[in-house]
Design an enzyme around this catalytic site. Structure first.
Site, short mmCIF file in Angstrom:
data_model
loop_
_atom_site.label_atom_id
_atom_site.label_comp_id
_atom_site.label_asym_id
_atom_site.label_seq_id
_atom_site.Cartn_x
_atom_site.Cartn_y
_atom_site.Cartn_z
N ARG A 29 0.82 -1.21 0.00
CA ARG A 29 0.00 0.00 0.00
C ARG A 29 0.86 1.27 0.00
O ARG A 29 0.48 2.27 0.61
CB ARG A 29 -0.96 0.03 1.21
CG ARG A 29 -2.04 -1.04 1.18
CD ARG A 29 -3.25 -0.60 0.37
NE ARG A 29 -4.36 -1.53 0.46
CZ ARG A 29 -5.46 -1.35 1.20
NH1 ARG A 29 -5.59 -0.25 1.91
NH2 ARG A 29 -6.40 -2.24 1.21
N ARG A 33 -3.41 6.93 1.00
CA ARG A 33 -3.88 8.14 1.68
C ARG A 33 -2.87 8.84 2.57
O ARG A 33 -3.07 9.99 2.95
CB ARG A 33 -5.13 7.80 2.50
CG ARG A 33 -6.36 7.61 1.63
CD ARG A 33 -7.50 6.99 2.41
NE ARG A 33 -7.16 5.64 2.80
CZ ARG A 33 -8.04 4.72 3.25
NH1 ARG A 33 -9.30 5.07 3.40
NH2 ARG A 33 -7.65 3.51 3.55
N ARG A 42 -7.01 11.58 -5.62
CA ARG A 42 -8.23 10.89 -5.17
C ARG A 42 -9.44 11.83 -5.18
O ARG A 42 -10.56 11.41 -5.49
CB ARG A 42 -7.98 10.33 -3.76
CG ARG A 42 -9.16 9.62 -3.10
CD ARG A 42 -9.47 8.30 -3.77
NE ARG A 42 -10.63 7.65 -3.17
CZ ARG A 42 -11.89 7.93 -3.47
NH1 ARG A 42 -12.16 8.84 -4.38
NH2 ARG A 42 -12.88 7.28 -2.89
N ASP A 79 -7.12 -2.63 -7.21
CA ASP A 79 -7.62 -3.23 -5.98
C ASP A 79 -7.97 -4.68 -6.25
O ASP A 79 -8.29 -5.05 -7.39
CB ASP A 79 -8.86 -2.50 -5.47
CG ASP A 79 -9.14 -2.87 -4.01
OD1 ASP A 79 -8.51 -2.27 -3.12
OD2 ASP A 79 -9.96 -3.77 -3.77
N TYR A 155 -15.15 -11.52 0.33
CA TYR A 155 -15.87 -10.27 0.03
C TYR A 155 -17.11 -10.54 -0.81
O TYR A 155 -18.15 -9.91 -0.64
CB TYR A 155 -14.94 -9.28 -0.69
CG TYR A 155 -13.90 -8.70 0.23
CD1 TYR A 155 -14.20 -7.62 1.06
CD2 TYR A 155 -12.62 -9.24 0.29
CE1 TYR A 155 -13.24 -7.11 1.93
CE2 TYR A 155 -11.66 -8.73 1.16
CZ TYR A 155 -11.98 -7.67 1.98
OH TYR A 155 -11.05 -7.17 2.84
O1 CP3 Z 1 0.01 0.65 -3.24
C1 CP3 Z 1 -0.54 -0.46 -3.29
O2 CP3 Z 1 -0.34 -1.35 -2.46
C2 CP3 Z 1 -1.40 -0.79 -4.51
C3 CP3 Z 1 -2.79 -0.71 -4.40
C4 CP3 Z 1 -3.65 -1.61 -3.52
C5 CP3 Z 1 -4.88 -1.14 -2.96
N1 CP3 Z 1 -5.51 -2.21 -2.40
C6 CP3 Z 1 -5.36 0.23 -3.03
C7 CP3 Z 1 -6.43 0.68 -2.15
C8 CP3 Z 1 -3.55 -2.98 -3.22
C9 CP3 Z 1 -2.43 -3.94 -3.53
C10 CP3 Z 1 -4.74 -3.34 -2.51
C11 CP3 Z 1 -5.03 -4.72 -2.05
C12 CP3 Z 1 -6.25 -4.97 -1.25
N2 CP3 Z 1 -7.48 -4.39 -1.36
C13 CP3 Z 1 -6.34 -5.96 -0.24
C14 CP3 Z 1 -5.22 -6.91 0.14
C15 CP3 Z 1 -4.22 -6.30 1.03
C16 CP3 Z 1 -4.70 -5.97 2.42
O3 CP3 Z 1 -4.69 -4.77 2.73
O4 CP3 Z 1 -5.08 -6.90 3.16
C17 CP3 Z 1 -7.64 -5.92 0.27
C18 CP3 Z 1 -8.20 -6.80 1.37
C19 CP3 Z 1 -8.36 -4.94 -0.47
C20 CP3 Z 1 -9.81 -4.58 -0.33
C21 CP3 Z 1 -10.01 -3.18 0.06
N3 CP3 Z 1 -9.67 -2.09 -0.72
C22 CP3 Z 1 -10.59 -2.69 1.25
C23 CP3 Z 1 -11.09 -3.56 2.40
C24 CP3 Z 1 -10.59 -1.29 1.16
C25 CP3 Z 1 -11.22 -0.31 2.12
C26 CP3 Z 1 -10.42 -0.14 3.36
C27 CP3 Z 1 -9.65 1.13 3.32
O5 CP3 Z 1 -8.44 1.11 3.58
O6 CP3 Z 1 -10.29 2.17 3.04
C28 CP3 Z 1 -9.98 -0.94 -0.07
C29 CP3 Z 1 -9.77 0.43 -0.60
C30 CP3 Z 1 -8.40 0.80 -1.05
N4 CP3 Z 1 -7.60 0.02 -1.85
C31 CP3 Z 1 -7.74 2.04 -0.81
C32 CP3 Z 1 -6.51 1.98 -1.50
C33 CP3 Z 1 -5.46 3.04 -1.61
C34 CP3 Z 1 -8.30 3.19 -0.02
C35 CP3 Z 1 -9.49 3.83 -0.69
C36 CP3 Z 1 -9.37 5.32 -1.05
O7 CP3 Z 1 -8.25 5.82 -1.29
O8 CP3 Z 1 -10.42 5.95 -1.09
#
Ligand code: CP3
Length: 348
Positions: A29, A33, A42, A79, A155
């Protein structure tokens, strides 16, 4: 991208089993943010998936952390939930609530999903990979990724994030025939998706199995190890030479059979895995990646330095990639990331 031979990329050398000093470093990640420049991009889109489906913006946010920190690898910005979205189970992200999907609970729900047009709907992601392949620095490796079938299925069945995964487990334990169909669909779709990422320039793959740790061992073998093994086998046979990292977060002692039986090249260790054990039991078979507590990077200061030093001390006698034990937290001060990187890079 000026085509520096892949062999000059420290991240890829480490995944081939080389002990690289200082070790390559990237953070799960790393785009997100905690960076003001990410929040600015964003703010120009409404839904989070609009960002994932904009090649120009997704490329930009992937590159942002590279400009600040010069990480040794970039991970495609997308994602894990674009896969159900492209299979026809629309995904939305509500502000502060995480993902929301119409849950899959019956064979009728499952029948509504389709591989037809699946790859077409993911074209924007492939275009992002292509742009990144062209634009990233020649010493930086490009990682493609997907969620592993078990985690994506949680999910899809729960319809949101979950704490206990009761609905998914009820289906997996009570209707294994139905759950197997869902997993088989995900193995097929995820394989197609990853192969196409590779064809557009991804040089390594990471499989995120964030909820691998909630299953007892028999279910873990069937729903975590087996689908992962099938995916790795397909990638190895269709695109030989592309390394795969697995991340069975929370799997504890089950990291051992996961490493022994999936065929992965690297394993990402969560924060709870004892490093001496991982070095003794896993590092002769796979490259280790991990496992700094993301909260340490929020805390910063001498505690962060000591935690980084301890990981380097234990892990760098064999193939190793420095990373966190889970994704970086939104309240991480960017200067603490710089401090961490400097510390890793000063390793001799
Ligand atoms: O920089 C990176 O790592 C690349 C991008 C990336 C994102 N999600 C961007 C993201 C990667 C590799 C993921 C993987 C992901 N997504 C996982 C596996 C890794 C982990 O964290 O366990 C999972 C379970 C998800 C599902 C997911 N995506 C959730 C549950 C959420 C909401 C929770 C949150 O943090 O808000 C997301 C949203 C998400 N994916 C964001 C980002 C940057 C935040 C949303 C935003 O910016 O508005």
């Amino acid at each position: 991208m000026t085509d520096a031979s892949p062999a000059t990329k420290s991240f890829l050398r480490a995944l081939k089993g080389e002990t690289v000093t200082p070790p390559p470093v990237w953070l799960m990640r790393q785009a997100g943010r905690y960076l003001p420049e990410y929040r600015a991009v964003r703010a120009t889109v409404k839904g989070f998936l609009d960002l994932c489906y904009s090649p120009e913006k997704a490329t930009e946010v992937t590159l942002q952390p590279l400009r600040r920190y010069g990480f040794d690898a970039a991970i495609l910005f997308s994602d894990i939930l674009v896969v159900p979205d492209a299979l026809g189970q629309a995904v939305s992200f509500r502000e502060g609530e995480g993902p929301s999907l119409k849950p899959i609970r019956s064979s009728k729900d499952l029948d509504a999903l389709t591989l037809e047009g699946f790859q077409d709907r993911l074209q924007p992601v492939f275009q992002t990979v292509e742009r990144l392949h062209r634009d990233i620095p020649s010493t930086t490796a490009l990682i493609g990724f997907a969620g592993a079938p078990w985690t994506v299925a949680t999910y899809m069945v729960e319809g949101s994030g979950s704490k206990d995964f009761v609905q998914t487990k009820i289906m997996a334990y009570g209707r294994p025939d139905l759950f197997q169909r869902l997993i088989d669909l995900l193995v097929q779709a995820t394989g197609d998706y990853l192969i196409t990422q590779i064809d557009h320039g991804a040089e390594a793959i990471q499989l995120f199995d964030s909820w691998a740790g909630v299953l007892p061992e028999d279910a873990f073998a069937r729903w975590v190890i087996e689908p992962t093994r099938r995916l790795v086998e397909r990638i190895k046979s269709e695109r030989p030479g592309i390394p795969v990292i697995g991340f069975p977060r929370g799997a504890g002692a089950l990291y051992q059979p996961y490493v022994d039986r999936t065929g992965i090249d690297g394993v990402s260790l969560d924060t709870g895995i004892p490093l001496d054990w991982a070095v003794g039991s896993l590092q002769s078979k796979v490259t280790l990646q991990g496992n700094l507590d993301p909260v340490m990077v929020v805390a910063g200061g001498p505690a962060l330095d000591a935690a980084v030093d301890r990981i380097l001390e234990v892990c760098t006698k064999g193939p190793f990639i420095f990373n966190l034990g889970h994704g970086i937290l939104p309240n991480t001060p960017p200067e603490n990331v710089a401090r961490l990187i400097d510390r890793v890079r000063s390793r001799r």
